[in-house]
Design a protein around this motif. Structure first.
Motif, PDB file in Angstrom:
ATOM      1  N   GLU A  81       0.814  -1.210   0.000  1.00  0.00           N
ATOM      2  CA  GLU A  81       0.000   0.000   0.000  1.00  0.00           C
ATOM      3  C   GLU A  81       0.850   1.264   0.000  1.00  0.00           C
ATOM      4  OE1 GLU A  81      -3.278   2.123  -0.459  1.00  0.00           O
ATOM      5  OE2 GLU A  81      -3.217  -0.074  -0.400  1.00  0.00           O
ATOM      6  N   ASN A  82       1.929   1.274   0.816  1.00  0.00           N
ATOM      7  CA  ASN A  82       2.758   2.482   0.847  1.00  0.00           C
ATOM      8  C   ASN A  82       3.445   2.720  -0.482  1.00  0.00           C
ATOM      9  OD1 ASN A  82       4.301   0.178   1.214  1.00  0.00           O
ATOM     10  ND2 ASN A  82       5.828   1.199   2.467  1.00  0.00           N
ATOM     11  N   HIS A  83       3.808   1.640  -1.196  1.00  0.00           N
ATOM     12  CA  HIS A  83       4.422   1.802  -2.515  1.00  0.00           C
ATOM     13  C   HIS A  83       3.402   2.345  -3.523  1.00  0.00           C
ATOM     14  CE1 HIS A  83       7.545  -1.522  -1.338  1.00  0.00           C
ATOM     15  NE2 HIS A  83       7.765  -0.352  -0.753  1.00  0.00           N
ATOM     16  N   ARG A  84       2.165   1.899  -3.414  1.00  0.00           N
ATOM     17  CA  ARG A  84       1.120   2.413  -4.301  1.00  0.00           C
ATOM     18  C   ARG A  84       0.882   3.899  -4.064  1.00  0.00           C
ATOM     19  NH1 ARG A  84      -3.679   0.108  -2.750  1.00  0.00           N
ATOM     20  NH2 ARG A  84      -4.668   0.815  -4.682  1.00  0.00           N
ATOM     21  N   VAL A  85       0.901   4.313  -2.804  1.00  0.00           N
ATOM     22  CA  VAL A  85       0.706   5.734  -2.486  1.00  0.00           C
ATOM     23  C   VAL A  85       1.863   6.565  -3.018  1.00  0.00           C
ATOM     24  CG1 VAL A  85       0.550   7.393  -0.595  1.00  0.00           C
ATOM     25  CG2 VAL A  85      -0.744   5.270  -0.487  1.00  0.00           C
ATOM     26  N   LEU A  86       3.090   6.091  -2.813  1.00  0.00           N
ATOM     27  CA  LEU A  86       4.260   6.819  -3.323  1.00  0.00           C
ATOM     28  C   LEU A  86       4.245   6.891  -4.844  1.00  0.00           C
ATOM     29  CD1 LEU A  86       7.106   5.508  -0.970  1.00  0.00           C
ATOM     30  CD2 LEU A  86       6.050   7.781  -0.987  1.00  0.00           C
ATOM     31  N   LEU A  91       1.752   9.508  -5.773  1.00  0.00           N
ATOM     32  CA  LEU A  91       2.303  10.835  -5.507  1.00  0.00           C
ATOM     33  C   LEU A  91       3.298  11.234  -6.582  1.00  0.00           C
ATOM     34  CD1 LEU A  91       2.690  13.295  -3.668  1.00  0.00           C
ATOM     35  CD2 LEU A  91       4.369  11.966  -2.366  1.00  0.00           C
ATOM     36  N   GLY A  92       4.195  10.296  -6.942  1.00  0.00           N
ATOM     37  CA  GLY A  92       5.173  10.595  -7.993  1.00  0.00           C
ATOM     38  C   GLY A  92       4.518  10.873  -9.337  1.00  0.00           C
ATOM     39  N   ALA A  93       3.487  10.084  -9.673  1.00  0.00           N
ATOM     40  CA  ALA A  93       2.791  10.305 -10.944  1.00  0.00           C
ATOM     41  C   ALA A  93       2.088  11.656 -10.953  1.00  0.00           C
ATOM     42  CB  ALA A  93       1.789   9.177 -11.181  1.00  0.00           C
ATOM     43  N   ALA A  94       1.475  12.028  -9.833  1.00  0.00           N
ATOM     44  CA  ALA A  94       0.795  13.319  -9.767  1.00  0.00           C
ATOM     45  C   ALA A  94       1.778  14.476  -9.884  1.00  0.00           C
ATOM     46  CB  ALA A  94       0.010  13.423  -8.455  1.00  0.00           C
ATOM     47  N   LEU A  95       2.927  14.346  -9.220  1.00  0.00           N
ATOM     48  CA  LEU A  95       3.938  15.402  -9.312  1.00  0.00           C
ATOM     49  C   LEU A  95       4.461  15.538 -10.737  1.00  0.00           C
ATOM     50  CD1 LEU A  95       5.962  14.788  -6.013  1.00  0.00           C
ATOM     51  CD2 LEU A  95       4.400  16.672  -6.499  1.00  0.00           C
ATOM     52  N   ALA A  96       4.787  14.407 -11.362  1.00  0.00           N
ATOM     53  CA  ALA A  96       5.336  14.453 -12.718  1.00  0.00           C
ATOM     54  C   ALA A  96       4.327  15.024 -13.706  1.00  0.00           C
ATOM     55  CB  ALA A  96       5.774  13.049 -13.143  1.00  0.00           C
ATOM     56  N   PRO A 100      -4.298   5.814  -3.046  1.00  0.00           N
ATOM     57  CA  PRO A 100      -3.596   6.288  -4.253  1.00  0.00           C
ATOM     58  C   PRO A 100      -4.447   7.219  -5.108  1.00  0.00           C
ATOM     59  CG  PRO A 100      -3.204   3.946  -3.910  1.00  0.00           C
ATOM     60  CD  PRO A 100      -4.258   4.346  -2.925  1.00  0.00           C
ATOM     61  N   VAL A 101      -5.728   6.897  -5.245  1.00  0.00           N
ATOM     62  CA  VAL A 101      -6.613   7.757  -6.041  1.00  0.00           C
ATOM     63  C   VAL A 101      -6.774   9.119  -5.362  1.00  0.00           C
ATOM     64  CG1 VAL A 101      -8.937   8.008  -6.984  1.00  0.00           C
ATOM     65  CG2 VAL A 101      -7.827   5.763  -6.975  1.00  0.00           C
ATOM     66  N   GLY A 102      -6.969   9.108  -4.037  1.00  0.00           N
ATOM     67  CA  GLY A 102      -7.137  10.366  -3.324  1.00  0.00           C
ATOM     68  C   GLY A 102      -5.892  11.236  -3.369  1.00  0.00           C
ATOM     69  N   ILE A 103      -4.719  10.624  -3.161  1.00  0.00           N
ATOM     70  CA  ILE A 103      -3.465  11.386  -3.207  1.00  0.00           C
ATOM     71  C   ILE A 103      -3.239  11.966  -4.596  1.00  0.00           C
ATOM     72  CG2 ILE A 103      -0.953  11.186  -3.050  1.00  0.00           C
ATOM     73  CD1 ILE A 103      -2.318  11.207  -0.357  1.00  0.00           C
ATOM     74  N   PHE A 104      -3.492  11.177  -5.620  1.00  0.00           N
ATOM     75  CA  PHE A 104      -3.311  11.665  -6.991  1.00  0.00           C
ATOM     76  C   PHE A 104      -4.232  12.847  -7.273  1.00  0.00           C
ATOM     77  CE2 PHE A 104      -4.178  11.721 -11.525  1.00  0.00           C
ATOM     78  CZ  PHE A 104      -2.914  11.622 -12.076  1.00  0.00           C
ATOM     79  N   ALA A 105      -5.512  12.724  -6.854  1.00  0.00           N
ATOM     80  CA  ALA A 105      -6.470  13.793  -7.112  1.00  0.00           C
ATOM     81  C   ALA A 105      -6.161  15.045  -6.301  1.00  0.00           C
ATOM     82  CB  ALA A 105      -7.886  13.300  -6.803  1.00  0.00           C
ATOM     83  N   LEU A 106      -5.515  14.903  -5.148  1.00  0.00           N
ATOM     84  CA  LEU A 106      -5.134  16.072  -4.361  1.00  0.00           C
ATOM     85  C   LEU A 106      -3.916  16.779  -4.936  1.00  0.00           C
ATOM     86  CD1 LEU A 106      -5.565  14.768  -0.684  1.00  0.00           C
ATOM     87  CD2 LEU A 106      -6.867  16.605  -1.755  1.00  0.00           C
ATOM     88  N   MET A 107      -2.911  15.991  -5.327  1.00  0.00           N
ATOM     89  CA  MET A 107      -1.625  16.569  -5.706  1.00  0.00           C
ATOM     90  C   MET A 107      -1.586  17.069  -7.137  1.00  0.00           C
ATOM     91  SD  MET A 107       0.142  16.679  -3.050  1.00  0.00           S
ATOM     92  CE  MET A 107       1.573  17.316  -3.930  1.00  0.00           C
ATOM     93  N   LEU A 108      -2.343  16.462  -8.037  1.00  0.00           N
ATOM     94  CA  LEU A 108      -2.255  16.874  -9.439  1.00  0.00           C
ATOM     95  C   LEU A 108      -2.659  18.332  -9.641  1.00  0.00           C
ATOM     96  CD1 LEU A 108      -1.753  16.325 -12.397  1.00  0.00           C
ATOM     97  CD2 LEU A 108      -4.065  15.353 -12.561  1.00  0.00           C
ATOM     98  N   PRO A 109      -3.838  18.783  -9.196  1.00  0.00           N
ATOM     99  CA  PRO A 109      -4.167  20.197  -9.413  1.00  0.00           C
ATOM    100  C   PRO A 109      -3.249  21.144  -8.648  1.00  0.00           C
ATOM    101  CG  PRO A 109      -5.825  19.130  -8.049  1.00  0.00           C
ATOM    102  CD  PRO A 109      -4.950  18.046  -8.559  1.00  0.00           C
TER     103      PRO A 109
END
Length: 263
Positions: A3-8, A11-16, A203-212
């Motif tokens: 799970e922690n790897h999926r979250v990271l 996060l990396g995909a959203a940042l990139a 992972p979905v929540g982190i991506f949706a938070l960090m991308l915008p």
């Protein structure tokens, strides 16, 4: 994948992807990034909605289900002393650092990207009540209306009320105590299942938070993340250093007395 790897990875995909959108500067892409922002807010709200029911049910179950009611009665004062001491020591560290951190969030220029909802609410709360005193904070720990405190998300008053409630329930009649403990044990099991579901969606929540956020902030988001990690680490280390001596001293004595009483 853990799970922690999926979250990271999220996060990396959203940042990139966010950095690519920021570099492109396309209004259409920025609009698409903002379109998924409510998904992140929904995920944060899902986490917040589980906190109070889970904490209350676990605390009542753990304290009220103790088999040795007389031992629990002798430990009430010690338990409250340790609890209030931990709150006080953590507040001594957390309040100044949190005010400093949120103060920095308030020093933002007109061109700065908007804050996420949680950070924006915290900064507004700090600005609206900058003269909170220790005595006022101490008085606020005992809620006049526990239901209102829970609905407002005031965790410390809710925890204190729940602890007192559980300690008062421990010496109740066995049938009453068993019914109460059984109910809250069922609540805790259901809430733990719900928490697992929310974690699976992390992972979905982190991506949706960090991308915008990244799409608007650009490369400056890296410094913001580094600042957050540093501030959180300092708060955690300071809280541990303040609370550990008291827990080791008073908590150790409490555990030894309870063990002797149980034997």
């Amino acid at each position: 994948m853990k799970e922690n790897h999926r979250v990271l990875a999220a996060l990396g995909a959203a940042l990139a992807l966010g950095l690519a959108v920021a570099a492109c500067g396309s209004p259409a892409l920025l609009g698409a990034a903002d379109f998924i922002a409510p998904v992140g807010t929904l995920w944060v709200n899902a986490i917040r909605m589980t906190v109070i029911p889970l904490v209350v049910s676990l605390l009542i179950t753990g304290v009220a289900s103790a088999s040795d009611v007389e031992a629990i009665g002798r430990l009430r004062g010690k338990t409250l002393l340790v609890f209030l001491g931990m709150l006080t020591s953590l507040a001594v560290v957390a309040i100044p650092l949190t005010k400093a951190d949120l103060g920095l969030l308030g020093e933002r220029g007109p061109s700065a990207p908007p804050l996420p909802p949680g950070a924006a609410e915290a900064a507004q709360l700090l600005a609206s009540d900058p003269k909170q005193t220790f005595s006022a904070w101490l008085v606020s720990l005992v809620p006049t209306n526990p239901i209102a405190a829970a609905s407002g998300g005031a965790m410390l008053p809710v925890i204190l009320f729940t602890l007192l409630f559980a300690l008062a329930a421990a010496p109740a009649a066995p049938s009453t105590r068993e019914t109460m403990v059984g109910f809250f044990r069922g609540v805790s099991e259901v809430m733990l299942t719900l928490v697992r579901w929310v974690i699976l969606a992390a992972p979905v929540g982190i991506f949706a938070l960090m991308l915008p956020l990244t799409a608007h902030a650009g490369a400056g988001i890296a410094g913001a993340i580094g600042f957050y990690i540093l501030a959180y680490s300092l708060l955690s280390i300071g809280g541990i250093l303040m609370a550990y001596p008291m827990v080791a001293l008073l908590g150790g004595v409490t555990v030894r007395r309870f063990a002797r009483a149980a034997l």
